[in-house]
Design a protein around this motif. Structure first.
Motif, PDB file in Angstrom:
ATOM      1  N   CYS A   1      45.448  30.871  43.081  1.00  0.00           N
ATOM      2  CA  CYS A   1      44.136  30.469  42.634  1.00  0.00           C
ATOM      3  C   CYS A   1      43.083  31.518  42.979  1.00  0.00           C
ATOM      4  O   CYS A   1      41.971  31.225  43.360  1.00  0.00           O
ATOM      5  N   LYS A   2      43.482  32.764  42.912  1.00  0.00           N
ATOM      6  CA  LYS A   2      42.531  33.842  43.171  1.00  0.00           C
ATOM      7  C   LYS A   2      42.331  34.611  41.870  1.00  0.00           C
ATOM      8  O   LYS A   2      43.245  34.762  41.076  1.00  0.00           O
ATOM      9  N   SER A   3      41.132  35.102  41.645  1.00  0.00           N
ATOM     10  CA  SER A   3      40.941  35.965  40.481  1.00  0.00           C
ATOM     11  C   SER A   3      40.599  37.363  40.971  1.00  0.00           C
ATOM     12  O   SER A   3      39.896  37.532  41.959  1.00  0.00           O
ATOM     13  N   GLU A   4      41.114  38.340  40.254  1.00  0.00           N
ATOM     14  CA  GLU A   4      40.916  39.722  40.669  1.00  0.00           C
ATOM     15  C   GLU A   4      39.698  40.278  39.950  1.00  0.00           C
ATOM     16  O   GLU A   4      39.632  40.234  38.738  1.00  0.00           O
ATOM     17  N   GLY A   5      38.758  40.820  40.679  1.00  0.00           N
ATOM     18  CA  GLY A   5      37.646  41.517  40.047  1.00  0.00           C
ATOM     19  C   GLY A   5      38.141  42.880  39.579  1.00  0.00           C
ATOM     20  O   GLY A   5      39.212  43.341  39.992  1.00  0.00           O
ATOM     21  N   GLY A   6      37.368  43.557  38.738  1.00  0.00           N
ATOM     22  CA  GLY A   6      37.772  44.850  38.209  1.00  0.00           C
ATOM     23  C   GLY A   6      38.004  45.858  39.316  1.00  0.00           C
ATOM     24  O   GLY A   6      38.865  46.726  39.216  1.00  0.00           O
ATOM     25  N   ASN A   7      37.276  45.717  40.397  1.00  0.00           N
ATOM     26  CA  ASN A   7      37.414  46.649  41.517  1.00  0.00           C
ATOM     27  C   ASN A   7      38.484  46.211  42.503  1.00  0.00           C
ATOM     28  O   ASN A   7      38.610  46.788  43.575  1.00  0.00           O
ATOM     29  N   GLY A   8      39.215  45.159  42.131  1.00  0.00           N
ATOM     30  CA  GLY A   8      40.291  44.699  42.998  1.00  0.00           C
ATOM     31  C   GLY A   8      39.813  43.744  44.090  1.00  0.00           C
ATOM     32  O   GLY A   8      40.609  43.193  44.827  1.00  0.00           O
ATOM     33  N   ILE A   9      38.511  43.517  44.174  1.00  0.00           N
ATOM     34  CA  ILE A   9      38.013  42.572  45.182  1.00  0.00           C
ATOM     35  C   ILE A   9      38.157  41.158  44.638  1.00  0.00           C
ATOM     36  O   ILE A   9      37.834  40.883  43.470  1.00  0.00           O
ATOM     37  N   THR A  11      37.335  37.427  43.898  1.00  0.00           N
ATOM     38  CA  THR A  11      36.153  36.577  43.871  1.00  0.00           C
ATOM     39  C   THR A  11      36.596  35.127  43.719  1.00  0.00           C
ATOM     40  O   THR A  11      37.614  34.836  43.099  1.00  0.00           O
ATOM     41  N   PHE A  12      35.840  34.232  44.301  1.00  0.00           N
ATOM     42  CA  PHE A  12      36.174  32.824  44.231  1.00  0.00           C
ATOM     43  C   PHE A  12      35.120  32.082  43.440  1.00  0.00           C
ATOM     44  O   PHE A  12      33.930  32.257  43.650  1.00  0.00           O
ATOM     45  N   GLU A  13      35.587  31.242  42.528  1.00  0.00           N
ATOM     46  CA  GLU A  13      34.643  30.466  41.754  1.00  0.00           C
ATOM     47  C   GLU A  13      34.568  29.067  42.325  1.00  0.00           C
ATOM     48  O   GLU A  13      35.468  28.666  43.055  1.00  0.00           O
ATOM     49  N   PRO A  14      33.475  28.323  42.006  1.00  0.00           N
ATOM     50  CA  PRO A  14      33.273  27.011  42.648  1.00  0.00           C
ATOM     51  C   PRO A  14      34.486  26.087  42.535  1.00  0.00           C
ATOM     52  O   PRO A  14      34.866  25.445  43.511  1.00  0.00           O
ATOM     53  N   GLU A  15      35.120  26.045  41.327  1.00  0.00           N
ATOM     54  CA  GLU A  15      36.245  25.092  41.189  1.00  0.00           C
ATOM     55  C   GLU A  15      37.436  25.525  42.044  1.00  0.00           C
ATOM     56  O   GLU A  15      38.247  24.711  42.471  1.00  0.00           O
ATOM     57  N   MET A  16      37.516  26.848  42.283  1.00  0.00           N
ATOM     58  CA  MET A  16      38.595  27.323  43.153  1.00  0.00           C
ATOM     59  C   MET A  16      38.336  26.878  44.589  1.00  0.00           C
ATOM     60  O   MET A  16      39.241  26.458  45.296  1.00  0.00           O
ATOM     61  N   LEU A  17      37.082  26.972  44.994  1.00  0.00           N
ATOM     62  CA  LEU A  17      36.734  26.508  46.342  1.00  0.00           C
ATOM     63  C   LEU A  17      37.039  25.019  46.458  1.00  0.00           C
ATOM     64  O   LEU A  17      37.598  24.562  47.452  1.00  0.00           O
TER      65      LEU A  17
END
Ligand code: C2E
Ligand code: CA
Ligand code: CA
Ligand code: CA
Length: 278
Positions: A1-9, A11-17
């Protein structure tokens, strides 16, 4: 349930939290359930279709949470399967199911009521089989009264451990049932590797029998006839799952399916209420 930002960092979205929070909460509930022995069986009757007699029960796991009430397996089994927690929860369930079976058997005046339990693939270990054998003795239950239900998912990994555990269970006299038959996306070849005692016809096929589209209803009936031919040739008894309507039961009797479970007969009930059925 993680999404990868373009820079590899990440990011977590509210529904993921929110889903992470829910997961942590489930893990806490499971841990508490194990510590405080909150896992318990609900008993669903298995009916002999020709006579209408109850021949046994399937013990279905619930987490009886002091504040949240009964939590169904869909909310915790998958998470518990990721660790040995499913094994610990399953042990609580098994001991309570055997003690329940004794009470049901005494009331029924029949010492040969059957009990079925579900085992996840990770629960098929020599230690678990030893536990099952010793609990059967403690509760004075004949191994022939116990059915262990597994799904085709156990055959996705073709491991010696699985085959040996299943053979060991049959060796001590327990029966093996294949749950959700025909839905597991695995080859039927496992049926040649060892003897299964019972095939449980999945509820989706039973629903099809009374589908509003007559073509689907006809194909569903023919499919169940085909499953019945396989089961009969392989010396397996059949249990139809999820039978909700008398019309479905009628079709199943005609096809020669011996046993059925479903809301037409009874929902899964706590022991006190299951006692009223026998
Ligand atoms: P399952 O073994 O296929 O159990 C049948 C499910 O169908 C049960 O859901 C039961 O309540 C439900 N059911 C029974 N009759 C009907 C009906 O007529 N209509 C409909 N719509 N549903 C019906 P439940 O109790 O929520 O269990 C879900 C699954 O959780 C089980 O599917 C089984 O795979 C798993 N499970 C339950 N107890 C245990 C356990 O002790 N250990 C393990 N490892 N898995 C368990
Ligand atoms: Ca089952
Ligand atoms: Ca099933
Ligand atoms: Ca299932």
């Amino acid at each position: 349930c993680k999404s990868e930002g373009g820079n590899g960092i990440r990011t977590f979205e509210p529904e993921m939290l929110a889903s992470r929070k829910k997961r942590t909460e489930s893990e806490d509930d499971i841990r508490r359930g194990i510590e405080e022995s909150l896992f318990e069986p609900h008993f669903q009757s298995v009916t002999h279709l020709a006579s209408g007699n109850i021949v046994g029960f399937e013990a279905l796991m619930r987490l009886n949470h002091p504040e949240k009430g009964l939590i169904p397996p869909a909310e915790f089994i998958a998470i518990a399967e990721e660790s040995d927690r499913i094994d610990l929860a399953g042990r609580q369930l098994f001991s309570k199911a055997l003690s329940g079976l004794r009470a049901l058997g005494q009331r029924h005046g029949d010492e040969h009521l059957h009990i079925a339990i579900n085992l996840s693939p990770v629960e098929l270990t020599p230690e678990k089989i030893a536990f099952i054998a010793s609990e059967l003795e403690v509760y004075g239950v004949d191994p022939a009264q116990l059915t262990v239900e597994i799904t085709e998912a156990v055959f996705l990994e073709d491991s010696d451990r699985i085959t040996e555990c299943l053979q060991q269970l049959r060796h001590i006299g327990c029966k093996i049932a294949l749950d959700d038959f025909g839905t597991g996306y695995s080859s039927l070849a496992y049926l040649t590797r060892f003897q299964v005692d019972i095939i449980k016809i999945d509820q989706s096929f039973i629903k099809g029998l009374t589908h509003p589209d007559p073509a689907i209803a006809t194909r569903s009936r023919r499919l169940i006839e085909g499953i019945a031919a396989i089961a009969t040739n392989m010396d397996c008894l059949m249990i139809a799952e999820g039978v909700e309507e008398e019309e479905q039961a009628r079709h199943l009797r005609t096809i020669g399916v011996q046993y059925a479970q479903g809301f037409l007969f009874s929902t899964p009930l706590p022991l006190s209420e299951a006692m009223a059925l026998v």
